[in-house]
Design a protein around this motif. Structure first.
Motif, short mmCIF file in Angstrom:
data_model
loop_
_atom_site.label_atom_id
_atom_site.label_comp_id
_atom_site.label_asym_id
_atom_site.label_seq_id
_atom_site.Cartn_x
_atom_site.Cartn_y
_atom_site.Cartn_z
N ALA A 115 17.41 -0.21 -23.41
CA ALA A 115 17.52 -1.34 -22.48
C ALA A 115 16.41 -1.27 -21.43
O ALA A 115 16.12 -0.19 -20.91
N PRO A 116 15.77 -2.39 -21.11
CA PRO A 116 14.72 -2.40 -20.09
C PRO A 116 15.28 -1.99 -18.72
O PRO A 116 16.44 -2.27 -18.39
N ARG A 117 14.41 -1.33 -17.94
CA ARG A 117 14.79 -0.92 -16.58
C ARG A 117 13.59 -1.09 -15.65
O ARG A 117 12.46 -1.16 -16.10
N TYR A 118 13.90 -1.08 -14.36
CA TYR A 118 12.87 -1.38 -13.38
C TYR A 118 13.23 -0.68 -12.07
O TYR A 118 14.39 -0.61 -11.70
N GLN A 119 12.21 -0.14 -11.38
CA GLN A 119 12.46 0.55 -10.12
C GLN A 119 11.24 0.43 -9.21
O GLN A 119 10.11 0.69 -9.63
N ASP A 120 11.47 -0.01 -7.98
CA ASP A 120 10.43 -0.01 -6.95
C ASP A 120 10.68 1.16 -6.00
O ASP A 120 11.83 1.40 -5.61
N VAL A 121 9.63 1.86 -5.61
CA VAL A 121 9.76 2.96 -4.65
C VAL A 121 8.77 2.72 -3.51
O VAL A 121 7.57 2.55 -3.74
N ALA A 122 9.27 2.69 -2.29
CA ALA A 122 8.42 2.48 -1.12
C ALA A 122 7.56 3.71 -0.86
O ALA A 122 7.99 4.85 -1.09
N GLY A 123 6.36 3.47 -0.38
CA GLY A 123 5.44 4.57 -0.12
C GLY A 123 6.00 5.62 0.82
O GLY A 123 5.70 6.81 0.69
N LYS A 124 6.84 5.20 1.78
CA LYS A 124 7.39 6.16 2.75
C LYS A 124 8.33 7.15 2.08
O LYS A 124 8.64 8.20 2.67
N GLU A 125 8.79 6.85 0.86
CA GLU A 125 9.68 7.76 0.15
C GLU A 125 8.92 8.80 -0.69
O GLU A 125 9.52 9.72 -1.24
N ILE A 126 7.61 8.63 -0.81
CA ILE A 126 6.81 9.56 -1.61
C ILE A 126 6.40 10.74 -0.75
O ILE A 126 5.70 10.57 0.27
N PRO A 127 6.81 11.96 -1.10
CA PRO A 127 6.48 13.11 -0.26
C PRO A 127 5.00 13.44 -0.29
O PRO A 127 4.34 13.28 -1.32
N GLU A 128 4.49 13.89 0.85
CA GLU A 128 3.10 14.34 0.94
C GLU A 128 3.09 15.74 1.52
O GLU A 128 3.72 15.99 2.55
N VAL A 129 2.38 16.64 0.86
CA VAL A 129 2.28 18.03 1.31
C VAL A 129 0.84 18.28 1.72
O VAL A 129 -0.10 17.91 1.01
N ALA B 75 0.83 -1.20 0.00
CA ALA B 75 0.00 0.00 0.00
C ALA B 75 0.87 1.26 0.00
O ALA B 75 1.76 1.40 0.84
N GLY B 76 0.62 2.13 -0.97
CA GLY B 76 1.37 3.38 -1.08
C GLY B 76 2.61 3.30 -1.93
O GLY B 76 3.23 4.31 -2.25
N ASP B 77 3.00 2.08 -2.35
CA ASP B 77 4.22 1.90 -3.13
C ASP B 77 3.96 2.15 -4.61
O ASP B 77 2.83 2.06 -5.09
N VAL B 78 5.05 2.42 -5.34
CA VAL B 78 4.95 2.64 -6.78
C VAL B 78 6.06 1.87 -7.49
O VAL B 78 7.16 1.70 -6.93
N GLN B 79 5.78 1.38 -8.67
CA GLN B 79 6.77 0.68 -9.48
C GLN B 79 6.81 1.31 -10.87
O GLN B 79 5.75 1.56 -11.46
N TRP B 80 8.00 1.59 -11.32
CA TRP B 80 8.18 2.10 -12.68
C TRP B 80 8.96 1.05 -13.46
O TRP B 80 10.01 0.57 -13.02
N MET B 81 8.45 0.67 -14.63
CA MET B 81 9.14 -0.29 -15.49
C MET B 81 9.23 0.25 -16.91
O MET B 81 8.22 0.62 -17.51
N THR B 82 10.45 0.33 -17.41
CA THR B 82 10.68 0.66 -18.81
C THR B 82 10.82 -0.64 -19.58
O THR B 82 11.79 -1.38 -19.41
N ALA B 83 9.83 -0.95 -20.42
CA ALA B 83 9.91 -2.19 -21.20
C ALA B 83 10.98 -2.08 -22.27
O ALA B 83 11.69 -3.05 -22.55
N GLY B 84 11.10 -0.90 -22.89
CA GLY B 84 12.13 -0.69 -23.90
C GLY B 84 12.09 -1.75 -24.98
O GLY B 84 11.05 -2.08 -25.54
N SER B 85 13.26 -2.36 -25.25
CA SER B 85 13.39 -3.32 -26.34
C SER B 85 12.64 -4.61 -26.10
O SER B 85 12.37 -5.35 -27.04
N GLY B 86 12.28 -4.88 -24.86
CA GLY B 86 11.48 -6.07 -24.60
C GLY B 86 11.70 -6.63 -23.22
O GLY B 86 12.84 -6.74 -22.74
#
Length: 303
Positions: free
Chosen positions: A132-146, A89-100
């Motif tokens: 080139a494909p890339r991947y990144q997980d970001v924990a919800g606690k790292e997402i700033p809230e104002v 809950a609150g986490d985000v994932q970014w994935m660049t599929a790129g070439s496959g």
């Protein structure tokens, strides 16, 4: 300052994807120019595990980036790069599929069986489709809230807003992805870069967006007259609001408050050849991708 007109308000449509996941599609698989650089937004939300637990088994992607944002439950991820992860809950994932890339996403509910998240597809420009494909997980606690003085809360998932910058970067579409909560009855204005395509997606409560294209529009006229906006004039759960050009959007929250995604990005303005999870510029590139899927050369060796 110029208010963005509301071009269209429409409800997300129920559909089924993966191995039988029931979800609602806000947009996608119709006109790729409509919200360029974004191709699709899915709202996967359900209280019944049987409606989602079969998940999204192994499948390919090429030519796009996906941003997955989880609100409740978890999503287990595995891919052909060897990455594994668990989005909570609150986490985000970014994935660049790129070439496959080949990956699978398997949702699980919280203790009450509830699952809720979003997946946004962003297009890649032709020059980066075979990156080139890339991947990144970001924990919800790292997402700033104002939190503003009137109680408005903004989680800055991607991009910069109100002096804070979200942790996810490197996405070619350079999007701004905000999770906004506006308290009941509050009217609020949010700045959006003039040169970006923008939309809102309401997923809790209800609200009315001011519409500069109609001077007699509900919100603007009733503000001038000092009246409350009637709840019948408001958009509610699972509603997409597509905006025209301008540098700000204005909304009044209903009696239960309002929570929505506000997403914008710079249009790529290139031809789109699209088949399922693969998005290229030409039909020839699309045929080549399908051929590689069949003959086992879809995944490119790392350089």
């Amino acid at each position: 300052m110029s208010l963005r007109p509301t071009l269209e308000t429409r409800r997300a449509q129920p559909t089924m994807e993966g191995a039988g996941v029931h979800l609602h599609r806000a947009f996608g698989f119709s006109d790729p120019e409509e919200l360029d650089p974004f191709l699709m937004l899915d709202d996967f939300r359900n209280d019944h595990p049987a409606m989602y637990q079969a998940g999204f088994p192994w499948h390919p992607h090429r030519g796009i980036e996906t941003i997955t944002y989880v609100l409740s439950g978890t999503v287990e991820h595995s891919d052909s790069l060897g990455n594994t992860g668990l989005l909570g809950a609150g986490d985000v994932q970014w994935m660049t599929a790129g070439s496959g890339i080949l990956h699978q996403e398997m949702p699980k509910g919280n203790l009450n069986g509830q699952m809720h998240g979003f997946q946004l597809w962003a297009n890649l420009p032709g020059a980066l489709k075979m990156t080139a494909p890339r991947y990144q997980d970001v924990a919800g606690k790292e997402i700033p809230e104002v939190i503003d003085d009137d109680g408005t809360r903004v989680r800055i998932v991607i991009g910069s807003f109100w002096g804070r910058t979200g942790p996810v970067d490197g996405i070619a579409a350079d999007p701004q992805f905000l999770d906004i909560t506006v308290p009941a009855g509050v009217t609020k204005t949010f700045k959006v870069d003039t040169y970006r395509r923008a939309f809102a997606y309401i997923f809790e409560g209800e609200g009315a967006f001011a519409d500069a294209s109609r001077p007699s529009g509900v919100l603007l006229e009733k503000e001038v007259m000092g009246e409350e906006v009637n709840i019948r004039d408001m958009s509610g759960n699972r509603t997409l609001v597509r905006f025209g050009t301008g540098d700000e959007v204005k909304v009044q929250a209903g009696p239960r408050g309002l929570r929505f995604l506000l997403i914008s990005g710079a249009p790529i303005q290139e031809p789109v050849a699209w088949h399922g999870p693969i998005v290229m510029n030409t039909q020839a590139e699309l045929r080549q991708a399908m051929k590689e899927l069949r003959n086992g050369t879809f995944i490119k060796p790392a350089h």
